[in-house]
Design a protein around this motif. Structure first.
Motif, PDB file in Angstrom:
ATOM      1  N   TYR A   1      44.350 -14.051 -57.455  1.00 56.57           N
ATOM      2  CA  TYR A   1      45.465 -14.825 -58.007  1.00 56.57           C
ATOM      3  C   TYR A   1      45.702 -15.999 -57.062  1.00 56.57           C
ATOM      4  CZ  TYR A   1      49.003 -15.323 -61.525  1.00 56.57           C
ATOM      5  OH  TYR A   1      49.694 -15.771 -62.618  1.00 56.57           O
ATOM      6  N   LEU A   2      45.703 -17.214 -57.597  1.00 58.99           N
ATOM      7  CA  LEU A   2      45.844 -18.398 -56.752  1.00 58.99           C
ATOM      8  C   LEU A   2      47.268 -18.952 -56.818  1.00 58.99           C
ATOM      9  CD1 LEU A   2      42.704 -18.078 -57.085  1.00 58.99           C
ATOM     10  CD2 LEU A   2      42.587 -20.520 -56.644  1.00 58.99           C
ATOM     11  N   PHE A   3      47.813 -19.253 -55.642  1.00 58.75           N
ATOM     12  CA  PHE A   3      49.207 -19.671 -55.546  1.00 58.75           C
ATOM     13  C   PHE A   3      49.394 -20.459 -54.262  1.00 58.75           C
ATOM     14  CE2 PHE A   3      50.783 -16.761 -52.218  1.00 58.75           C
ATOM     15  CZ  PHE A   3      49.661 -15.960 -52.084  1.00 58.75           C
TER      16      PHE A   3
ATOM     17  N   GLY B   1      35.453 -19.775 -76.735  1.00 60.35           N
ATOM     18  CA  GLY B   1      35.741 -19.822 -75.304  1.00 60.35           C
ATOM     19  C   GLY B   1      35.525 -21.231 -74.777  1.00 60.35           C
ATOM     20  N   GLY B   2      36.623 -21.912 -74.459  1.00 62.55           N
ATOM     21  CA  GLY B   2      36.522 -23.291 -73.961  1.00 62.55           C
ATOM     22  C   GLY B   2      36.675 -23.353 -72.460  1.00 62.55           C
ATOM     23  N   GLY B   3      36.002 -22.463 -71.747  1.00 59.84           N
ATOM     24  CA  GLY B   3      36.094 -22.446 -70.290  1.00 59.84           C
ATOM     25  C   GLY B   3      35.043 -23.335 -69.646  1.00 59.84           C
ATOM     26  N   THR B   4      34.626 -22.913 -68.462  1.00 57.80           N
ATOM     27  CA  THR B   4      33.667 -23.691 -67.666  1.00 57.80           C
ATOM     28  C   THR B   4      32.405 -24.005 -68.466  1.00 57.80           C
ATOM     29  OG1 THR B   4      34.495 -22.305 -65.867  1.00 57.80           O
ATOM     30  CG2 THR B   4      32.627 -23.726 -65.367  1.00 57.80           C
TER      31      THR B   4
ATOM     32  N   GLY C   1      27.379 -18.839 -69.379  1.00 58.14           N
ATOM     33  CA  GLY C   1      28.445 -18.557 -68.422  1.00 58.14           C
ATOM     34  C   GLY C   1      28.164 -17.291 -67.637  1.00 58.14           C
ATOM     35  N   ARG C   2      29.244 -16.713 -67.106  1.00 58.74           N
ATOM     36  CA  ARG C   2      29.062 -15.559 -66.210  1.00 58.74           C
ATOM     37  C   ARG C   2      28.545 -14.314 -66.910  1.00 58.74           C
ATOM     38  NH1 ARG C   2      33.569 -12.002 -66.731  1.00 58.74           N
ATOM     39  NH2 ARG C   2      35.542 -13.065 -67.168  1.00 58.74           N
ATOM     40  N   CYS C   3      28.561 -14.312 -68.253  1.00 58.68           N
ATOM     41  CA  CYS C   3      28.065 -13.134 -68.976  1.00 58.68           C
ATOM     42  C   CYS C   3      26.547 -13.176 -69.152  1.00 58.68           C
ATOM     43  CB  CYS C   3      28.743 -13.014 -70.337  1.00 58.68           C
ATOM     44  SG  CYS C   3      28.446 -14.445 -71.379  1.00 58.68           S
TER      45      CYS C   3
ATOM     46  N   ASN D   1      29.728 -27.941 -49.760  1.00 54.88           N
ATOM     47  CA  ASN D   1      29.313 -28.917 -50.777  1.00 54.88           C
ATOM     48  C   ASN D   1      29.908 -28.628 -52.157  1.00 54.88           C
ATOM     49  OD1 ASN D   1      28.031 -30.727 -49.220  1.00 54.88           O
ATOM     50  ND2 ASN D   1      25.957 -30.316 -49.947  1.00 54.88           N
ATOM     51  N   GLN D   2      30.897 -27.724 -52.211  1.00 54.01           N
ATOM     52  CA  GLN D   2      31.621 -27.571 -53.476  1.00 54.01           C
ATOM     53  C   GLN D   2      32.497 -28.808 -53.667  1.00 54.01           C
ATOM     54  OE1 GLN D   2      31.721 -23.008 -54.364  1.00 54.01           O
ATOM     55  NE2 GLN D   2      33.474 -23.595 -53.194  1.00 54.01           N
ATOM     56  N   VAL D   3      32.799 -29.110 -54.923  1.00 49.46           N
ATOM     57  CA  VAL D   3      33.561 -30.330 -55.205  1.00 49.46           C
ATOM     58  C   VAL D   3      35.020 -29.927 -55.446  1.00 49.46           C
ATOM     59  CG1 VAL D   3      33.671 -32.385 -56.649  1.00 49.46           C
ATOM     60  CG2 VAL D   3      31.493 -31.171 -56.399  1.00 49.46           C
TER      61      VAL D   3
HETATM   62  C1  LIG Z   1      38.730 -16.149 -57.641  1.00 53.47           C
HETATM   63  C2  LIG Z   1      37.423 -16.747 -58.005  1.00 53.47           C
HETATM   64  C3  LIG Z   1      36.771 -17.565 -57.083  1.00 53.47           C
HETATM   65  C4  LIG Z   1      35.593 -18.190 -57.437  1.00 53.47           C
HETATM   66  N1  LIG Z   1      35.009 -19.041 -56.560  1.00 53.47           N
HETATM   67  C5  LIG Z   1      34.066 -19.894 -57.015  1.00 53.47           C
HETATM   68  C6  LIG Z   1      33.633 -20.978 -56.224  1.00 53.47           C
HETATM   69  O1  LIG Z   1      34.038 -21.112 -55.075  1.00 53.47           O
HETATM   70  N2  LIG Z   1      32.753 -21.854 -56.778  1.00 53.47           N
HETATM   71  C7  LIG Z   1      32.283 -21.706 -58.047  1.00 53.47           C
HETATM   72  O2  LIG Z   1      31.541 -22.565 -58.507  1.00 53.47           O
HETATM   73  N3  LIG Z   1      32.621 -20.641 -58.786  1.00 53.47           N
HETATM   74  C8  LIG Z   1      33.518 -19.755 -58.328  1.00 53.47           C
HETATM   75  N4  LIG Z   1      33.917 -18.692 -59.094  1.00 53.47           N
HETATM   76  C9  LIG Z   1      33.183 -18.339 -60.307  1.00 53.47           C
HETATM   77  C10 LIG Z   1      33.477 -19.185 -61.501  1.00 53.47           C
HETATM   78  O3  LIG Z   1      34.737 -19.799 -61.417  1.00 53.47           O
HETATM   79  C11 LIG Z   1      33.408 -18.384 -62.815  1.00 53.47           C
HETATM   80  O4  LIG Z   1      32.430 -17.378 -62.779  1.00 53.47           O
HETATM   81  C12 LIG Z   1      33.084 -19.331 -63.947  1.00 53.47           C
HETATM   82  O5  LIG Z   1      34.056 -20.353 -63.966  1.00 53.47           O
HETATM   83  C13 LIG Z   1      33.020 -18.580 -65.270  1.00 53.47           C
HETATM   84  O6  LIG Z   1      32.788 -19.510 -66.299  1.00 53.47           O
HETATM   85  P1  LIG Z   1      32.709 -18.995 -67.814  1.00 53.47           P
HETATM   86  O7  LIG Z   1      32.584 -20.220 -68.656  1.00 53.47           O
HETATM   87  O8  LIG Z   1      31.702 -17.936 -67.938  1.00 53.47           O
HETATM   88  O9  LIG Z   1      34.115 -18.304 -68.073  1.00 53.47           O
HETATM   89  P2  LIG Z   1      35.574 -18.933 -68.015  1.00 53.47           P
HETATM   90  O10 LIG Z   1      35.609 -20.215 -67.254  1.00 53.47           O
HETATM   91  O11 LIG Z   1      36.465 -17.840 -67.568  1.00 53.47           O
HETATM   92  O12 LIG Z   1      35.867 -19.286 -69.548  1.00 53.47           O
HETATM   93  C14 LIG Z   1      36.032 -18.314 -70.525  1.00 53.47           C
HETATM   94  C15 LIG Z   1      36.982 -18.909 -71.562  1.00 53.47           C
HETATM   95  O13 LIG Z   1      36.944 -18.124 -72.742  1.00 53.47           O
HETATM   96  C16 LIG Z   1      38.259 -17.909 -73.204  1.00 53.47           C
HETATM   97  N5  LIG Z   1      38.223 -16.685 -73.987  1.00 53.47           N
HETATM   98  C17 LIG Z   1      38.011 -15.432 -73.537  1.00 53.47           C
HETATM   99  N6  LIG Z   1      37.981 -14.578 -74.561  1.00 53.47           N
HETATM  100  C18 LIG Z   1      38.168 -15.310 -75.685  1.00 53.47           C
HETATM  101  C19 LIG Z   1      38.225 -14.982 -77.062  1.00 53.47           C
HETATM  102  N7  LIG Z   1      38.071 -13.725 -77.483  1.00 53.47           N
HETATM  103  N8  LIG Z   1      38.448 -15.968 -77.959  1.00 53.47           N
HETATM  104  C20 LIG Z   1      38.623 -17.251 -77.542  1.00 53.47           C
HETATM  105  N9  LIG Z   1      38.577 -17.608 -76.232  1.00 53.47           N
HETATM  106  C21 LIG Z   1      38.332 -16.645 -75.339  1.00 53.47           C
HETATM  107  C22 LIG Z   1      39.099 -17.851 -71.952  1.00 53.47           C
HETATM  108  O14 LIG Z   1      40.442 -18.116 -72.208  1.00 53.47           O
HETATM  109  C23 LIG Z   1      38.417 -18.919 -71.082  1.00 53.47           C
HETATM  110  O15 LIG Z   1      38.975 -20.202 -71.300  1.00 53.47           O
HETATM  111  C24 LIG Z   1      35.046 -17.982 -58.727  1.00 53.47           C
HETATM  112  C25 LIG Z   1      35.686 -17.143 -59.645  1.00 53.47           C
HETATM  113  C26 LIG Z   1      36.867 -16.529 -59.285  1.00 53.47           C
HETATM  114  C27 LIG Z   1      37.554 -15.685 -60.288  1.00 53.47           C
END
Ligand SMILES: Cc1cc2nc3c(=O)[nH]c(=O)nc-3n(C[C@H](O)[C@H](O)[C@H](O)COP(=O)(O)OP(=O)(O)OC[C@H]3O[C@@H](n4cnc5c(N)ncnc54)[C@H](O)[C@@H]3O)c2cc1C
Length: 421
Positions: free
Chosen positions: A224-226, A55-58, A358-360, A138-140
């Motif tokens: 959904y963002l648009f 998972g290469g997310g946040t 992360g969020r988990c 203060n969010q960026v």
């Molecule tokens: C609509 C919305 C508004 C939000 N507003 C804010 C805000 O205002 N400010 C703020 O700071 N936060 C906000 N958040 C919260 C925040 O964006 C997320 O909770 C946070 O980015 C989650 O980070 P993460 O690394 O846990 O997951 P993610 O960033 O979702 O990364 C998970 C990654 O894992 C990958 N992945 C998943 N399963 C697999 C797999 N089996 N194998 C390989 N890759 C996989 C995905 O493709 C993804 O790239 C918001 C969230 C949402 C949805």
């Protein structure tokens, strides 16, 4: 030589096409060449690494960079096509909160990346010495496209190998760690690694291992963002958000349905008005799916009271922020309160050699509604990367690494440890 000739022929064909019969000006062309991929024609490759980040997310991007900078050989497997997760693919390009009560409380690799993205984009950073009237002020605001490219550059500099379009299919325990079988289109990859960092948002590797996870009957809506009507100016403006109730990132079936539902509704809005569709993210932003049950669980009382855990690895700061079918009413934290995240909340219960970020994070639902924001995810990611790299170095598991070593490594990479400020 033959390739050069073919390239020149192709260029002249393109130029001819652009010139047309009128012989007008030539559009400027540019090109770049990707290096050949070793064994590209082989259906399966094998890989031996110290740390596998899934998972290469946040959080995962930061975890991988930290582990790489600490000297570990790192492979980052991402099922999508770019880094950043919810922040870029979901379009939530407004990370927060790096500050609380007039001071910065989360820094390090994630912050450096966000800061560079803003500076390169000639944007503006908030003044953290000022306490804003509303938390989100203060969010960026960042340019999501630029963040993706910068994140890839930092991974490359840290020696992190990226595998897009892949995901783990099976995970088996071995004597030295794990064997992880990943699948991509047209390819399979068998990875031997010592440590896994699960940053999939919904703790999918933890799920594959059959370790306990928590999931609510009803999940927070996704969005959904648009953008309709006016152009999206990334790094400057906020875009439109459509609540997708029932959105759930649990698996490809639930993600498909959320995306179809969101896009169909946007099409309906478009048809009702006279505005053009100017921007559409490729995926729904998902707020909630699974959380792990960790060695400890952060409760909303811990969160609201700013409990300083004895194994705290980073701060977190955001209102309790539960979205429901009726919307959201953020509950700000009391003045001076800054919650912390303990290392044990990143360790799946009764596990070895796997850590999440992360969020988990292991937390009850209300605590999670505040903990899930991006600055906190980045802080957790950096801590998980440090703990995993040190566990490799000592031939142990992240929980058994002396906490002081984790703290020292994190501080060496710019992070703020609870108590430092
Ligand atoms: C609509 C919305 C508004 C939000 N507003 C804010 C805000 O205002 N400010 C703020 O700071 N936060 C906000 N958040 C919260 C925040 O964006 C997320 O909770 C946070 O980015 C989650 O980070 P993460 O690394 O846990 O997951 P993610 O960033 O979702 O990364 C998970 C990654 O894992 C990958 N992945 C998943 N399963 C697999 C797999 N089996 N194998 C390989 N890759 C996989 C995905 O493709 C993804 O790239 C918001 C969230 C949402 C949805």
């Amino acid at each position: 030589m033959i390739e050069d000739t073919m390239r020149n022929n192709r260029r002249s064909f393109l130029q001819q096409s652009l010139l047309g019969s009128a012989g007008l000006t030539i559009a400027s062309t540019s090109e770049v060449h990707a290096a050949p991929v070793p064994d590209a024609d082989k259906p399966e490759v094998t890989e031996q690494v110290d740390v596998l980040v899934v998972g290469g997310g946040t959080a995962g991007t930061i975890a991988a960079i930290q582990a790489g900078r600490a000297g570990a050989k790192v492979l980052l497997v991402e099922r999508g096509t770019q880094l950043g997760g919810a922040m870029t693919t979901g379009g939530v390009a407004f990370p927060g909160l790096f500050d609380a009560w007039g001071k910065q409380i989360i820094a390090g690799i994630g912050w450096d990346l966000v800061k560079e993205a803003v500076e390169l984009d000639q944007g503006t950073l908030p003044d953290f010495s000022k306490v804003p009237q509303r938390h989100w002020q203060n969010q960026v605001t960042i340019n999501q496209f630029l963040y993706v490219i910068l994140a890839e550059e930092k991974c490359a500099q840290a020696g992190v190998q990226i595998a897009y379009h892949e995901f783990p299919q099976a995970v088996t325990k071995t004597e030295g760690g794990w064997q992880v079988d990943c699948r991509g289109f047209g390819t399979r990859r068998r990875v031997s690694c010592r440590q896994i960092i699960d940053c999939t948002g919904g703790a999918e590797v933890v799920g594959l291992l059959g370790l306990p996870r928590l999931r609510e009957e009803e999940r927070q809506p996704g969005s959904y963002l648009f953008m309709l009507g006016s152009a999206h100016d990334p790094g400057r403006n906020q875009i439109h958000r459509l609540y997708v109730h029932g959105a759930d990132s649990t698996n490809s079936r639930t993600v498909t349905l959320a995306n179809l539902t969101g896009r169909k509704s946007i099409l309906g809005r478009l048809r009702k008005g006279d505005k053009r569709l100017m921007h559409l993210q490729p995926e729904t932003g998902f707020r909630e799916s699974y959380r792990i049950q960790g060695e400890t669980l952060i409760t909303v009382n811990d969160y609201r009271s700013g409990r300083r855990f004895d194994d705290a690895i980073c701060y977190a700061f955001y209102p309790v922020d539960l979205h429901t079918k009726n919307g959201v009413k953020p509950e700000p934290l009391k003045h001076g309160i800054i919650p912390t995240v303990p290392l044990r909340a990143l360790i799946p219960k009764d596990s070895r050699n796997i850590i999440v970020a992360g969020r988990c994070v292991s937390s009850d639902r209300l605590a999670n509604s505040g903990l899930r924001v991006q600055a906190s995810c980045m802080g957790m990611g950096q801590a998980a990367g440090a703990a995993a790299a040190l566990a490799v170095k000592h031939g142990t598991t992240p929980l058994e690494v002396p906490l002081k070593e984790i703290h020292d490594l994190l501080r060496g990479h710019g992070a703020i440890i609870p108590g430092d400020v």
